[in-house]
Write a protein that holds these residues in place. Structure first.
Motif: not given
Length: 153
Positions: A7, A9, A15-16
């Motif tokens: 990911y 972020s 997002t994390k």
């Protein structure tokens, strides 16, 4: 099932937060894209890719990472994103580019992020992400249980 979540972020960690929630259900390792060597993709059966959305696209470093991946066989993937708008079509870039690399997409998730919607992702969003992760496990297991020549059934 060995699972990795890659990911990116950037601003508020939206997002994390989703990556952590999904990793908890999937018993997955989760890493910022800047800490993932492309070679380790081969070590995992299922790989999640997630990013905040910037100008209608995933974060540039994650896009470059995906574009630089070698083609794969028999790899399953899922995608997730956060953004100012609640538009699941933001995952289309992921799905198209990962499919082109040979990944089979078996799940996706999107929710609003903190930028405008302070407090997002909220507890409901995190629970929804976990439910998607449970569905991904079910889908993955169903695929494994299918006969190899199921197209002729």
């Amino acid at each position: 099932m060995e699972t990795l979540i890659v990911y990116k972020s950037v601003f508020h960690g939206n997002t994390k937060k989703i990556a952590i929630a999904m990793a908890e259900v999937l018993n997955a390792k989760f890493l910022d894209v800047e800490n993932v060597d492309k070679k380790i993709i081969g070590d995992y059966d299922l790989i999640g890719f997630g990013s905040g959305i910037y100008y209608d696209k995933p974060q540039k470093k994650l896009m470059e990472y995906i574009e630089g991946l070698n083609n794969v066989k028999n790899k399953k993937a899922f995608v997730f994103s956060t953004s100012r708008q609640n538009r699941s079509d933001y995952n289309d870039w992921f799905k198209e580019n990962l499919s082109d690399k040979g990944f089979e997409i078996i799940g996706e998730f999107h929710c609003k992020g903190h930028t405008i919607f302070k407090g997002n992702p909220n507890e409901e969003d995190l629970e929804n992400a976990k439910e998607v992760a449970r569905n991904i496990i079910n889908t993955y297991n169903q695929i494994l249980d299918m006969p190899e020549d199921s197209t002729n059934i």
